[in-house]
Design an enzyme around this catalytic site. Structure first.
Site, PDB file in Angstrom:
ATOM      1  N   ARG A  89       2.531 -24.903   3.812  1.00  0.00           N
ATOM      2  CA  ARG A  89       2.256 -23.904   2.775  1.00  0.00           C
ATOM      3  C   ARG A  89       3.432 -22.971   2.533  1.00  0.00           C
ATOM      4  O   ARG A  89       4.283 -22.785   3.412  1.00  0.00           O
ATOM      5  CB  ARG A  89       1.087 -23.017   3.230  1.00  0.00           C
ATOM      6  CG  ARG A  89      -0.246 -23.613   2.948  1.00  0.00           C
ATOM      7  CD  ARG A  89      -1.346 -22.747   3.536  1.00  0.00           C
ATOM      8  NE  ARG A  89      -2.630 -23.305   3.157  1.00  0.00           N
ATOM      9  CZ  ARG A  89      -3.762 -23.092   3.798  1.00  0.00           C
ATOM     10  NH1 ARG A  89      -3.780 -22.328   4.878  1.00  0.00           N
ATOM     11  NH2 ARG A  89      -4.889 -23.626   3.379  1.00  0.00           N
ATOM     12  N   ASP A 138       9.087   4.016   5.144  1.00  0.00           N
ATOM     13  CA  ASP A 138       9.880   3.392   4.074  1.00  0.00           C
ATOM     14  C   ASP A 138      11.392   3.532   4.273  1.00  0.00           C
ATOM     15  O   ASP A 138      12.164   2.807   3.647  1.00  0.00           O
ATOM     16  CB  ASP A 138       9.504   3.999   2.715  1.00  0.00           C
ATOM     17  CG  ASP A 138       8.086   3.644   2.298  1.00  0.00           C
ATOM     18  OD1 ASP A 138       7.499   2.741   2.917  1.00  0.00           O
ATOM     19  OD2 ASP A 138       7.564   4.276   1.359  1.00  0.00           O
ATOM     20  N   ARG A 192      -2.050  15.074   1.255  1.00  0.00           N
ATOM     21  CA  ARG A 192      -1.169  15.374   0.124  1.00  0.00           C
ATOM     22  C   ARG A 192      -1.813  16.471  -0.705  1.00  0.00           C
ATOM     23  O   ARG A 192      -3.034  16.568  -0.774  1.00  0.00           O
ATOM     24  CB  ARG A 192      -0.950  14.134  -0.730  1.00  0.00           C
ATOM     25  CG  ARG A 192      -0.264  13.005   0.028  1.00  0.00           C
ATOM     26  CD  ARG A 192       0.178  11.888  -0.906  1.00  0.00           C
ATOM     27  NE  ARG A 192       0.955  10.894  -0.182  1.00  0.00           N
ATOM     28  CZ  ARG A 192       0.468   9.745   0.271  1.00  0.00           C
ATOM     29  NH1 ARG A 192      -0.798   9.422   0.074  1.00  0.00           N
ATOM     30  NH2 ARG A 192       1.247   8.898   0.922  1.00  0.00           N
ATOM     31  N   GLN A 219       0.973  -1.399   8.995  1.00  0.00           N
ATOM     32  CA  GLN A 219       2.370  -1.038   9.267  1.00  0.00           C
ATOM     33  C   GLN A 219       2.534   0.433   9.629  1.00  0.00           C
ATOM     34  O   GLN A 219       3.548   0.842  10.177  1.00  0.00           O
ATOM     35  CB  GLN A 219       3.230  -1.313   8.022  1.00  0.00           C
ATOM     36  CG  GLN A 219       3.303  -2.766   7.662  1.00  0.00           C
ATOM     37  CD  GLN A 219       3.685  -2.964   6.199  1.00  0.00           C
ATOM     38  OE1 GLN A 219       4.840  -3.174   5.886  1.00  0.00           O
ATOM     39  NE2 GLN A 219       2.710  -2.872   5.308  1.00  0.00           N
ATOM     40  N   ARG A 220       1.555   1.254   9.265  1.00  0.00           N
ATOM     41  CA  ARG A 220       1.680   2.693   9.536  1.00  0.00           C
ATOM     42  C   ARG A 220       0.954   3.116  10.804  1.00  0.00           C
ATOM     43  O   ARG A 220       1.117   4.250  11.253  1.00  0.00           O
ATOM     44  CB  ARG A 220       1.129   3.493   8.345  1.00  0.00           C
ATOM     45  CG  ARG A 220       2.041   3.499   7.186  1.00  0.00           C
ATOM     46  CD  ARG A 220       1.964   4.682   6.272  1.00  0.00           C
ATOM     47  NE  ARG A 220       0.719   5.364   6.109  1.00  0.00           N
ATOM     48  CZ  ARG A 220       0.258   5.803   4.936  1.00  0.00           C
ATOM     49  NH1 ARG A 220       0.954   5.559   3.838  1.00  0.00           N
ATOM     50  NH2 ARG A 220      -0.845   6.477   4.852  1.00  0.00           N
TER      51      ARG A 220
END
Ligand code: F6P
Length: 342
Positions: A162, A127, A72, A274-275
């Site tokens: 649980r 996403d 980035r 997840q990526r």
């Protein structure tokens, strides 16, 4: 003709499939391809590699991540470098740039295009929040990982009576939570689009136990927020790009439920798992279709556009359509999920 490509923003499965698709399509049509390393930074610093349609490129279809690296860059630093970017592209003899990235990258790509650089955009993100496209590649792979995790948590939750909280990615939107929650048979799903009331969450869990069920699974998107006035979230840290860091919501909810229900609760954060890893078949195909479409658009000079999936068809749409606003979970999708919860 000479095409450049780069991957920018958070990585996701399928980026390499796009790079491969661009190289193979361009080479087949008589063009050459250059890749800039580490997103916009590599373009500004003129760090580039020649990409050939060889065995190595052929095999990256299966590989997660991006062989070019990603990163980035602050908008202000990027915009201040426009002259260098133009010089670098001219020195390398680049006729077109294919920028692969999410909302932030596509905004940068639009800005470059408005400043005279010939750009085609390719939307990516786990996403699934880029507007104008039905799906971004990476999303299906992330949902598959999250669903597998939820499947596994069912058995351990049941064994221990649980409540299990599964925190998935999605800082602004709840697409991963919605799809993985539905696919994994979650008993509650919390997404940023609909602030939750912790009392309602507890009631749903309590009802399950009253009905004789032994456990509960709650999927929460990292950006989910409590309804105003219900309870106060701890302050979140902000990274150097102004993005909030989300490592806590699952644990906060676990704590609240434990306090209110006197039940054993555990929280699992899936995070960057997840990526990572190999893309699903769906993502490989979508990424490859985007690559072919974007490359052909670049070769015929159709710039200032973004490839997008509309129904069964890959189309070119304007940057405005792609980055104007985020694609949130629409009410009708949320309502159909709600009827399955509890
Ligand atoms: O790619 C988008 C995303 O996965 C968000 O859901 C998440 O909040 C963010 O990236 C985290 O990225 P990083 O840790 O690389 O800053």
């Amino acid at each position: 003709m000479r095409i450049a490509t780069l991957t920018s923003g958070g990585d996701c499965p399928g980026l390499n499939a796009v790079i491969r698709g661009v190289v193979r399509t361009a080479t087949g049509l008589g063009a050459t391809v250059v890749g800039y390393e580490d997103g916009w930074t590599g373009l500004v610093e003129d760090r580039r590699v020649q990409l050939y349609d060889d065995e190595e490129i052929d095999r990256i279809l299966l590989r997660g991540g991006t062989i070019l690296g990603t990163g980035r860059l602050k908008t202000s630093d990027f915009e201040a470098s426009i002259d260098r970017v133009k010089e670098n592209l001219a020195d390398a003899g680049i006729d077109a740039l294919i920028a692969i990235g999410g909302e932030g990258t596509l905004k940068g790509a639009r800005w470059l295009h408005d400043n005279g650089v010939p750009v085609v955009g390719v939307p990516k993100t786990i996403d699934n929040d880029v507007n104008a496209t039905d799906y971004t590649f990476g999303f299906d792979s992330a949902v598959a990982v999250a669903t597998d995790a939820i499947d596994r948590l069912h058995t351990t939750a049941e064994s221990h009576n649980r409540v299990m909280i599964v925190q998935v990615m999605g800082r602004h939107v709840g697409w991963i939570a919605l799809h993985a929650g539905m696919a994994g048979g979650a008993h509650d799903i919390l997404i940023p689009e609909h602030p939750f009331d912790i009392e309602d969450v507890c009631k749903r869990m309590a009802r399950r136990f009253q009905m004789g069920e032994k456990y509960g699974i709650i999927v929460v998107a990292e950006g989910a927020m409590p309804k105003e006035g219900t309870f106060v979230m701890p302050e979140r840290e902000v990274d150097q790009f102004g993005h909030q860091k989300f490592d806590d919501i699952g644990a906060v909810i676990a704590h609240e439920i434990e306090n209110r229900l006197d039940t054993d609760v555990r929280s699992t954060v899936l995070g960057h798992i997840q990526r990572g890893g190999t893309p699903t078949a769906f993502d490989r195909v979508l990424a490859t279709r985007y690559a072919v479409h974007a490359t052909k658009a670049a070769l015929r000079g159709d710039f200032g556009r973004v490839v997008a999936l509309r129904g069964e068809t890959v189309k070119l749409v304007s940057f405005e359509e792609a980055v104007g606003q985020l694609k949130v979970v629409p009410d009708h999708r949320w309502e159909s999920a709600l009827s399955l919860l509890g």
